[in-house]
Design an enzyme around this catalytic site. Structure first.
Site, PDB file in Angstrom:
ATOM      1  N   ARG A  84     -70.502 103.457  42.884  1.00  0.00           N
ATOM      2  CA  ARG A  84     -69.849 104.642  42.320  1.00  0.00           C
ATOM      3  C   ARG A  84     -68.371 104.348  42.024  1.00  0.00           C
ATOM      4  O   ARG A  84     -67.830 104.794  41.002  1.00  0.00           O
ATOM      5  CB  ARG A  84     -69.988 105.829  43.278  1.00  0.00           C
TER       6      ARG A  84
ATOM      7  N   CYS B 292     -84.171 100.767  43.684  1.00  0.00           N
ATOM      8  CA  CYS B 292     -84.051 100.823  45.145  1.00  0.00           C
ATOM      9  C   CYS B 292     -85.388 100.536  45.824  1.00  0.00           C
ATOM     10  O   CYS B 292     -85.563 100.829  47.005  1.00  0.00           O
ATOM     11  CB  CYS B 292     -83.517 102.186  45.582  1.00  0.00           C
TER      12      CYS B 292
ATOM     13  N   ASP C 218     -81.433 115.909  36.199  1.00  0.00           N
ATOM     14  CA  ASP C 218     -82.421 115.648  37.240  1.00  0.00           C
ATOM     15  C   ASP C 218     -83.586 116.609  37.020  1.00  0.00           C
ATOM     16  O   ASP C 218     -83.392 117.728  36.524  1.00  0.00           O
ATOM     17  CB  ASP C 218     -81.814 115.854  38.635  1.00  0.00           C
TER      18      ASP C 218
ATOM     19  N   PHE D 138     -81.016 111.099  36.828  1.00  0.00           N
ATOM     20  CA  PHE D 138     -81.507 111.167  38.210  1.00  0.00           C
ATOM     21  C   PHE D 138     -80.309 111.416  39.135  1.00  0.00           C
ATOM     22  O   PHE D 138     -80.084 110.694  40.106  1.00  0.00           O
ATOM     23  CB  PHE D 138     -82.236 109.889  38.620  1.00  0.00           C
TER      24      PHE D 138
ATOM     25  N   ASP E 218     -80.419 105.640  37.790  1.00  0.00           N
ATOM     26  CA  ASP E 218     -80.608 105.388  39.226  1.00  0.00           C
ATOM     27  C   ASP E 218     -81.816 106.180  39.715  1.00  0.00           C
ATOM     28  O   ASP E 218     -81.683 107.168  40.440  1.00  0.00           O
ATOM     29  CB  ASP E 218     -79.334 105.794  39.993  1.00  0.00           C
TER      30      ASP E 218
END
Length: 396
Positions: free
Chosen positions: A215, A340, A253, A231, A300
């Site tokens: 970030r 992730c 989102d 997201f 992400d």
């Protein structure tokens, strides 16, 4: 040596990975066990030659034992305190703990801190504990006592959040709640920015602590840019982009709760700022409807693959998503893209993004290769712990 724990015996030759200090023992390596072992018990592991190898938590499933120590010890209050002290000292040495500009960090990162199955994130004076194994659930009160002892006045509340992370077949009847203290103050500080942490209903422990440094990097690139945070979840990248001087920030989102939380976090840091807007929409539909509008895009997504059987479809998903991002971004734009998923390796992810770039035909250069921060350490004997992968791309 101690006779406190019952024994699990390995098949011949199955101790090799343990001699290299890998902390997992799979079900196929087990020859037999002592009678009466229950899920969550602490057990001793014995080789086919009768030699002690490790102490760990027993669990029904593919990973049968998660190793706590390769020494023949009792897992008592002193054991937990020593592990927490080692973890805290590392966070102090790297400047993450006791930082007035940043009271949001991971104190215990499972295998990376030699405590497989345990996650502890600190948000101000509240620690959120998450068990990913039955053994850690069984030890939760002991863990809490040791945590308070080591952390002192740094931690005044311990919230246990493991309803969704423990194996459902264990039938533990687990409920989330405070093990120590209680508070309604859920605002934490990350690099001088404030965030509402939803440890009651939010994903993981309530916030994605692992993206802190990424970030910050996005903030560096945000000045004068029109930014799309896809997201968005808590809006972390959006808030950093705004502090970095972005001219426009849109957060997207599919979850209405995520949009509500993002708006709250933006308002907390930039009240009344008209540069930000948030949309509850599907990622692909939104990008299809907003071509050539953004010159900085963040992709992400949640983990596309929770297990190895899903790897093939996950890689197709990452390729499809990155095709959309690369197609829609402005010329000279910058794309932050992440995975992730633990089962997706760095090479897997890079190949998926390479494939996406080739399909779009655009000229793409890698500016940065990103990963998890230092408070999410990787045990050198457990390379599977390297789960967060990211690329920053310049798109001509």
């Amino acid at each position: 040596m101690t006779d406190t724990y019952k024994n699990i015996y390995l098949k011949r030759g199955k101790e090799e990975s343990l001699l290299r200090f890998h902390p997992w023992i799979f079900s196929g390596a087990i020859h037999h066990t002592d009678e009466g072992i229950e899920e969550g018990d602490t057990v001793r592991v014995i080789s086919s030659k009768g030699n002690f190898i490790a102490v760990g938590h027993y669990q029904i499933g593919s990973i049968t034992v998660r190793v706590l120590s390769f020494r023949d010890i009792v897992v008592d209050d002193e054991f937990w305190a020593s592990r927490f002290e080692a973890a805290l000292q590392m966070r102090l040495h790297i400047g993450i703990a006791d930082n007035p500009q940043n009271n949001t960090y991971r104190l215990i990162h499972g295998e990376g801190d030699n405590l497989p199955g345990l996650i502890i994130d600190c948000y101000g004076t509240t620690a959120v504990m998450q068990a990913h194994s039955v053994g850690m659930h069984v030890c939760r009160e002991q863990i809490c006592r040791a945590l308070i002892r080591v952390m002192g006045n740094r931690i005044q509340n311990v919230y246990y959040k493991s309803e969704t992370t423990l194996p459902f077949k264990a039938a533990l009847g687990q409920e989330n709640g405070f093990l120590y203290g209680a508070t309604d103050d859920n605002i934490a500080v990350e690099n001088g920015l404030k965030f509402n942490i939803d440890w009651l209903r939010g994903q993981k422990t309530g916030f994605f602590v692992d993206q802190r440094e990424n970030r910050s990097l996005l903030e560096h690139y945000a000045r004068g840019k029109s930014v799309l945070n896809m997201f968005c979840y808590t809006g972390g990248f959006s808030v950093y982009a705004m502090r970095g001087g972005a001219k426009l920030v849109h957060s997207v989102d599919s979850s209405a709760k995520a949009i509500e939380l993002t708006n709250r976090n933006v308002e907390l840091n930039f009240p009344g700022d008209s540069r930000h807007d948030a949309f509850c929409d599907d990622a692909f539909k939104y990008m299809d409807a907003n071509d050539d509008k953004y010159d900085l895009i963040v992709l992400d997504p949640p983990a596309f693959a929770k297990h190895r059987r899903a790897l093939h479809n996950a890689l197709k998903g990452y390729t499809r998503l990155n095709v959309k991002g690369l197609e829609r971004i402005k010329h000279g734009g910058i794309l932050f893209t992440f995975s992730c998923s633990q089962v997706v390796t760095k090479d897997n992810f890079r190949n998926a993004v390479f494939t996406a770039a080739a399909q779009t035909g655009r000229k793409v250069r890698i500016l940065h290769q990103l990963h998890q921060p230092a408070d999410h350490p990787i045990n050198i004997y457990h390379p599977e712990g390297e789960y967060l992968k990211g690329l920053v791309l310049y798109v001509e």
